[in-house]
Motif scaffolding. Structure first.
Motif, PDB file in Angstrom:
ATOM      1  N   ARG A   1       0.750  -1.265   0.080  1.00  0.00           N
ATOM      2  CA  ARG A   1       0.009  -0.068  -0.004  1.00  0.00           C
ATOM      3  C   ARG A   1       0.859   1.295  -0.009  1.00  0.00           C
ATOM      4  NH1 ARG A   1      -3.107  -2.965   3.355  1.00  0.00           N
ATOM      5  NH2 ARG A   1      -2.233  -2.118   5.232  1.00  0.00           N
TER       6      ARG A   1
ATOM      7  N   ALA B   1       5.442   3.081  -4.286  1.00  0.00           N
ATOM      8  CA  ALA B   1       5.145   3.701  -5.405  1.00  0.00           C
ATOM      9  C   ALA B   1       5.202   2.850  -6.700  1.00  0.00           C
ATOM     10  CB  ALA B   1       5.736   5.129  -5.389  1.00  0.00           C
TER      11      ALA B   1
ATOM     12  N   LYS C   1       3.241  -2.280 -10.266  1.00  0.00           N
ATOM     13  CA  LYS C   1       2.882  -1.338  -9.742  1.00  0.00           C
ATOM     14  C   LYS C   1       3.581   0.045 -10.153  1.00  0.00           C
ATOM     15  CE  LYS C   1       1.058   0.928  -5.553  1.00  0.00           C
ATOM     16  NZ  LYS C   1       0.649   0.612  -3.978  1.00  0.00           N
ATOM     17  N   ASN C   2       2.749   0.960 -10.500  1.00  0.00           N
ATOM     18  CA  ASN C   2       3.471   2.422 -10.740  1.00  0.00           C
ATOM     19  C   ASN C   2       2.697   3.347 -10.653  1.00  0.00           C
ATOM     20  OD1 ASN C   2       5.036   4.346 -11.689  1.00  0.00           O
ATOM     21  ND2 ASN C   2       5.778   3.368 -13.782  1.00  0.00           N
ATOM     22  N   ARG C   3       2.810   4.318  -9.787  1.00  0.00           N
ATOM     23  CA  ARG C   3       1.808   5.261  -9.369  1.00  0.00           C
ATOM     24  C   ARG C   3       2.056   6.376 -10.171  1.00  0.00           C
ATOM     25  NH1 ARG C   3       1.539   5.769  -2.792  1.00  0.00           N
ATOM     26  NH2 ARG C   3       0.754   3.794  -2.359  1.00  0.00           N
TER      27      ARG C   3
END
Length: 76
Positions: free
Chosen positions: A21, A24, A47-49
């Protein structure tokens, strides 16, 4: 979720809910299954914000562990 999918995504990190969570970016590097001596590696940006996600196929020198080239991975 299958075992293969868990191994290729950040959701496969057991007990890592808070870490996942708060992160980033999640990167995972894997080898082709059953090909222990292969020079191919896959870098999965799961995952890549701040940008795109996906897989990159890498060619690696196993002796020096240097990445020689990379290209977007397209599943056939």
């Amino acid at each position: 979720t299958s075992d293969k999918e868990k191994n290729d995504t950040h959701s496969g990190f057991e007990g890592s809910g808070e870490i996942e969570r708060n992160s980033a970016l999640c990167l995972m590097m894997t080898k082709p299954k059953g090909e222990e001596n292969s020079k191919t590696r896959y870098l999965n940006v799961s995952k890549n914000r701040f940008g795109r996600t996906g897989k990159v196929e890498l060619t690696m020198n196993p002796t020096t562990r240097l990445i020689l080239q990379g290209r977007p991975y397209v599943e056939e």
